[in-house]
Design an enzyme around this catalytic site. Structure first.
Site, PDB file in Angstrom:
ATOM      1  N   ASN A   1     -28.505  78.980  15.802  1.00 49.25           N
ATOM      2  CA  ASN A   1     -27.887  79.263  17.114  1.00 49.25           C
ATOM      3  C   ASN A   1     -26.986  80.497  17.104  1.00 49.25           C
ATOM      4  O   ASN A   1     -26.849  81.171  18.126  1.00 49.25           O
ATOM      5  CB  ASN A   1     -27.188  78.027  17.683  1.00 49.25           C
ATOM      6  CG  ASN A   1     -26.167  77.429  16.762  1.00 49.25           C
ATOM      7  OD1 ASN A   1     -26.038  77.847  15.611  1.00 49.25           O
ATOM      8  ND2 ASN A   1     -25.443  76.449  17.242  1.00 49.25           N
TER       9      ASN A   1
ATOM     10  N   SER B   1     -35.098  78.755   9.483  1.00 51.07           N
ATOM     11  CA  SER B   1     -36.433  79.355   9.458  1.00 51.07           C
ATOM     12  C   SER B   1     -36.763  80.025  10.790  1.00 51.07           C
ATOM     13  O   SER B   1     -37.613  80.910  10.849  1.00 51.07           O
ATOM     14  CB  SER B   1     -37.491  78.308   9.099  1.00 51.07           C
ATOM     15  OG  SER B   1     -37.328  77.172   9.919  1.00 51.07           O
TER      16      SER B   1
ATOM     17  N   GLY C   1     -25.031  72.761  10.309  1.00 47.32           N
ATOM     18  CA  GLY C   1     -26.230  72.215  10.928  1.00 47.32           C
ATOM     19  C   GLY C   1     -25.952  70.818  11.444  1.00 47.32           C
ATOM     20  O   GLY C   1     -24.814  70.481  11.785  1.00 47.32           O
ATOM     21  N   SER C   2     -26.987  69.996  11.440  1.00 47.95           N
ATOM     22  CA  SER C   2     -26.844  68.677  12.049  1.00 47.95           C
ATOM     23  C   SER C   2     -26.104  67.713  11.117  1.00 47.95           C
ATOM     24  O   SER C   2     -26.152  67.840   9.890  1.00 47.95           O
ATOM     25  CB  SER C   2     -28.229  68.121  12.374  1.00 47.95           C
ATOM     26  OG  SER C   2     -28.995  68.049  11.191  1.00 47.95           O
TER      27      SER C   2
ATOM     28  N   GLU D   1     -20.110  72.169   8.511  1.00 45.33           N
ATOM     29  CA  GLU D   1     -19.802  72.371   9.932  1.00 45.33           C
ATOM     30  C   GLU D   1     -20.948  71.713  10.679  1.00 45.33           C
ATOM     31  O   GLU D   1     -22.076  72.224  10.666  1.00 45.33           O
ATOM     32  CB  GLU D   1     -19.733  73.870  10.266  1.00 45.33           C
ATOM     33  CG  GLU D   1     -18.662  74.645   9.500  1.00 45.33           C
ATOM     34  CD  GLU D   1     -17.248  74.295   9.927  1.00 45.33           C
ATOM     35  OE1 GLU D   1     -17.074  73.592  10.938  1.00 45.33           O
ATOM     36  OE2 GLU D   1     -16.316  74.719   9.225  1.00 45.33           O
TER      37      GLU D   1
ATOM     38  N   CYS E   1     -22.416  74.144  18.937  1.00 46.60           N
ATOM     39  CA  CYS E   1     -21.738  72.922  18.524  1.00 46.60           C
ATOM     40  C   CYS E   1     -20.435  72.696  19.282  1.00 46.60           C
ATOM     41  O   CYS E   1     -19.972  71.572  19.388  1.00 46.60           O
ATOM     42  CB  CYS E   1     -21.454  72.988  17.034  1.00 46.60           C
ATOM     43  SG  CYS E   1     -20.546  74.473  16.586  1.00 46.60           S
TER      44      CYS E   1
ATOM     45  N   GLU F   1     -13.573  76.989   7.994  1.00 48.12           N
ATOM     46  CA  GLU F   1     -14.061  78.367   7.867  1.00 48.12           C
ATOM     47  C   GLU F   1     -13.146  79.265   8.692  1.00 48.12           C
ATOM     48  O   GLU F   1     -12.777  78.928   9.808  1.00 48.12           O
ATOM     49  CB  GLU F   1     -15.511  78.453   8.348  1.00 48.12           C
ATOM     50  CG  GLU F   1     -16.440  77.658   7.423  1.00 48.12           C
ATOM     51  CD  GLU F   1     -17.930  77.849   7.702  1.00 48.12           C
ATOM     52  OE1 GLU F   1     -18.298  78.150   8.851  1.00 48.12           O
ATOM     53  OE2 GLU F   1     -18.725  77.698   6.756  1.00 48.12           O
TER      54      GLU F   1
HETATM   55  P1  NAP Z   1     -30.477  71.354  11.175  1.00 47.29           P
HETATM   56  O1  NAP Z   1     -31.811  70.842  11.499  1.00 47.29           O
HETATM   57  O2  NAP Z   1     -29.564  70.491  10.378  1.00 47.29           O
HETATM   58  O3  NAP Z   1     -30.715  72.764  10.450  1.00 47.29           O
HETATM   59  C1  NAP Z   1     -29.686  73.564   9.986  1.00 47.29           C
HETATM   60  C2  NAP Z   1     -30.121  74.258   8.713  1.00 47.29           C
HETATM   61  O4  NAP Z   1     -30.399  73.278   7.719  1.00 47.29           O
HETATM   62  C3  NAP Z   1     -31.400  75.081   8.857  1.00 47.29           C
HETATM   63  O5  NAP Z   1     -31.337  76.189   7.980  1.00 47.29           O
HETATM   64  C4  NAP Z   1     -32.454  74.101   8.406  1.00 47.29           C
HETATM   65  O6  NAP Z   1     -33.644  74.714   7.965  1.00 47.29           O
HETATM   66  C5  NAP Z   1     -31.732  73.423   7.265  1.00 47.29           C
HETATM   67  N1  NAP Z   1     -32.252  72.103   6.911  1.00 47.29           N
HETATM   68  C6  NAP Z   1     -32.954  71.233   7.676  1.00 47.29           C
HETATM   69  N2  NAP Z   1     -33.255  70.129   6.951  1.00 47.29           N
HETATM   70  C7  NAP Z   1     -32.745  70.319   5.711  1.00 47.29           C
HETATM   71  C8  NAP Z   1     -32.740  69.541   4.509  1.00 47.29           C
HETATM   72  N3  NAP Z   1     -33.321  68.324   4.433  1.00 47.29           N
HETATM   73  N4  NAP Z   1     -32.121  70.049   3.423  1.00 47.29           N
HETATM   74  C9  NAP Z   1     -31.530  71.265   3.468  1.00 47.29           C
HETATM   75  N5  NAP Z   1     -31.509  72.039   4.568  1.00 47.29           N
HETATM   76  C10 NAP Z   1     -32.091  71.573   5.688  1.00 47.29           C
HETATM   77  O7  NAP Z   1     -29.669  71.734  12.448  1.00 47.29           O
HETATM   78  P2  NAP Z   1     -30.181  72.585  13.695  1.00 47.29           P
HETATM   79  O8  NAP Z   1     -30.783  71.633  14.662  1.00 47.29           O
HETATM   80  O9  NAP Z   1     -30.941  73.755  13.291  1.00 47.29           O
HETATM   81  O10 NAP Z   1     -28.795  73.132  14.208  1.00 47.29           O
HETATM   82  C11 NAP Z   1     -28.101  72.498  15.184  1.00 47.29           C
HETATM   83  C12 NAP Z   1     -26.975  71.654  14.618  1.00 47.29           C
HETATM   84  O11 NAP Z   1     -26.038  72.496  13.966  1.00 47.29           O
HETATM   85  C13 NAP Z   1     -26.220  70.970  15.723  1.00 47.29           C
HETATM   86  O12 NAP Z   1     -25.932  69.654  15.395  1.00 47.29           O
HETATM   87  C14 NAP Z   1     -24.944  71.796  15.831  1.00 47.29           C
HETATM   88  O13 NAP Z   1     -23.858  71.123  16.369  1.00 47.29           O
HETATM   89  C15 NAP Z   1     -24.730  72.199  14.422  1.00 47.29           C
HETATM   90  N6  NAP Z   1     -23.860  73.375  14.349  1.00 47.29           N
HETATM   91  C16 NAP Z   1     -22.556  73.187  13.966  1.00 47.29           C
HETATM   92  C17 NAP Z   1     -21.687  74.273  13.919  1.00 47.29           C
HETATM   93  C18 NAP Z   1     -20.265  74.078  13.503  1.00 47.29           C
HETATM   94  O14 NAP Z   1     -19.604  75.075  13.224  1.00 47.29           O
HETATM   95  N7  NAP Z   1     -19.764  72.857  13.433  1.00 47.29           N
HETATM   96  C19 NAP Z   1     -22.152  75.532  14.253  1.00 47.29           C
HETATM   97  C20 NAP Z   1     -23.483  75.690  14.653  1.00 47.29           C
HETATM   98  C21 NAP Z   1     -24.320  74.592  14.681  1.00 47.29           C
HETATM   99  P3  NAP Z   1     -34.837  74.992   9.004  1.00 47.29           P
HETATM  100  O15 NAP Z   1     -34.348  76.005   9.929  1.00 47.29           O
HETATM  101  O16 NAP Z   1     -35.950  75.480   8.162  1.00 47.29           O
HETATM  102  O17 NAP Z   1     -35.131  73.682   9.664  1.00 47.29           O
END
Ligand code: NAP
Length: 471
Positions: free
Chosen positions: A154, A180, A231-232, A253, A288, A452
């Site tokens: 994002n 990715s 991420g999530s 985060e 987020c 961070e």
């Molecule tokens: P995500 O599915 O968890 O992906 C985030 C990252 O983790 C991507 O690089 C993803 O790779 C990788 N990933 C996925 N599965 C993994 C695994 N089993 N092991 C290691 N890495 C893995 O999250 P998203 O849907 O892309 O992002 C949205 C989430 O991020 C939301 O929940 C949002 O709130 C959170 N977020 C939080 C902040 C904060 O500062 N708190 C900031 C931004 C976003 P791929 O891309 O290849 O799937």
């Protein structure tokens, strides 16, 4: 500089390389769903090698005087500034956000390098009075080692610089796996690091669509001493469980479910503008810290809601490079479907659609993943749209009677990342964008751990060592 040069290789040990298997992955433009680039699809062997390279580069980088590390970080800052349009273009292409918004993101992302270039020199220790005679006690801070960083799509620039700037500043070396969906921005950052004189192996980028394979190497390879993940919450929990095997340090985060509260004494026009800004004008709601639930005091609901709806209906949905675009596409079909199903299930349970509520498929938009900016009223807390992180341009609106009630309802969530309120009382916040490089950012509860930014940001990448000297 064109983006094209970065498009076929990843960056390991100071070299631009393909995957050992020769496998590739395709990056697509969410506004058109057309392919943008073909990149290496790194597997276990590539990631393991990247960690080895980072481990070999670590002792020398850690021993480099902080002032010199800071100078290199400052050069990265300058090169990012020079190449800001290339970075912003890549962000709009791969993430879809409007070009003006992408430029603002790049300016913000760049700021982490100037901030942490300066912080490198300010990592002080302590001299502690000894409880017994004949001893000197010191406490010093040392870089933790190799960092495995994983970032989401994002904010393809900010999520990367918010981790690598403090890590490099502290003296750590890094292997980054960008999302990715958005690796191109990260590869331009790698080229900038290379051009800045950052030694080979200090920063490595592996592009891969096998995220769990990359994560597994970070968990298994003993040289990785810290995993920095954004991420999530679900993936964060999995990494935390895995990190326990070698007691690796982690910082997360994660997701949020921010309330946005409008009290009856607020400037309603300012509150409506603020709600639009923090709900819709950040990556079309895929952030987020986006407002996820809008709470309006009952006594002003009849006045506030129409003002808010009018502003939302005026938002321009368009591909990111169109002049005046405000709401770009969602990142992938899965998110689009999730957003639509949250809306449809809320409607089935009695919510009213005051704006939007459907995909946008007119003309050129039919090729992309666009969703109309949506306002739902008559929402109740038990609906999924109020309980889950929406990650799209949908604002569920609820009303409340008094402060105690709205605070209790706002906090009744497993998340704890951001909150907003508008009032004229003694403690008015009235600001939808209160986050900056100088202060730490991070979550409570299931929104994460660690911070961070701020001077705390660098400490996430350092170990504290106590030294006792017998005199
Ligand atoms: P995500 O599915 O968890 O992906 C985030 C990252 O983790 C991507 O690089 C993803 O790779 C990788 N990933 C996925 N599965 C993994 C695994 N089993 N092991 C290691 N890495 C893995 O999250 P998203 O849907 O892309 O992002 C949205 C989430 O991020 C939301 O929940 C949002 O709130 C959170 N977020 C939080 C902040 C904060 O500062 N708190 C900031 C931004 C976003 P791929 O891309 O290849 O799937």
């Amino acid at each position: 500089m064109s983006v094209v040069g970065e498009r076929s290789r990843m960056y390991i040990g100071g070299a631009w390389v393909g995957a050992a298997t020769g496998n590739t992955m395709v990056v697509t433009n969410p506004a058109t769903r057309e392919p943008l680039a073909e990149l290496p699809d790194a597997g276990r062997e590539d990631v393991w090698r990247a960690v080895d390279e980072a481990a070999s580069a670590f002792p020398k980088w850690a021993a480099t005087p902080a002032i010199e590390r800071g100078r290199i970080l400052y050069r990265i800052y300058s090169l990012m500034t020079d190449r800001r349009d290339d970075l912003a273009r890549a962000i709009t292409q791969e993430n879809g956000k409007p070009f003006d918004e992408a430029k603002r993101e790049v300016a913000f992302a760049t700021g982490y390098f100037s901030w942490f270039a300066e912080e490198a020199r300010r990592v002080y220790g302590d001299i502690v009075p000894s409880p017994v005679p004949g001893k000197r006690l010191w406490v010093i801070k040392q870089p933790i080692g190799v960092v495995g960083a994983i970032t989401p799509w994002n904010f393809p620039a900010t999520m990367v610089t918010r981790k690598i700037a403090p890590a490099l500043s502290a003296g750590c070396t890094v292997v980054l796996k960008p999302a990715s969906a958005t690796p191109l921005t990260a590869l331009i950052l790698a080229r900038i690091c290379e051009d800045s004189g950052l030694p080979p192996g200090v920063f490595n980028v592996v592009t891969s669509k096998s995220a769990s394979v990359v994560g597994q190497v970070f968990l298994e390879h003993e040289s990785v001493r810290k995993i920095a993940f954004t991420g999530s919450t679900e993936v964060g929990k999995r990494l935390m469980a895995g990190a326990s095997q070698q007691l690796k340090r982690v910082s997360f985060e994660l997701g949020g479910n921010a309330p946005f509260i409008v009290f009856e004494d607020a400037d309603l026009a300012a509150a409506a503008d603020g709600a639009v800004a923090i709900k819709f004008l950040r990556v079309a709601g895929q952030s987020c810290i986006c407002a996820n639930r809008v709470y309006v005091q009952q006594s002003i609901a009849d006045r506030f809601i129409p003002m808010f709806v009018e502003r939302v209906k005026a938002l321009r949905v368009a591909p990111g490079f169109d002049a005046g675009a405000q709401i770009g596409p969602l990142i992938n079909g899965e998110i689009l479907e999730k957003v639509d199903s949250l809306v449809q299930s809320a409607v089935r349970q009695g919510a009213q659609v005051a704006a939007g509520g459907t995909r946008v498929t007119e003309g050129a938009l039919s090729k992309g993943l666009f969703y109309a900016p949506t306002v739902l009223t008559s929402v109740r807390e038990e609906m999924d749209v109020a309980r889950e992180e929406i990650f799209g341009p949908v604002a569920p609106v609820m009303t409340f009677k008094d402060e105690a009630e709205v605070i209790a309802r706002s906090n009744a969530t497993r998340f704890g990342l951001a909150a907003y309120f508008y009032t004229n009382g003694m403690v008015g916040v009235n600001d939808p964008s209160g986050y900056t490089h100088e202060i730490p950012f991070g979550g409570f509860k299931e929104s994460g751990m660690g911070r961070e930014g701020g001077h705390q940001g660098i400490e996430e990448y350092m170990e504290v060592k106590s030294i006792s000297i017998g005199m």
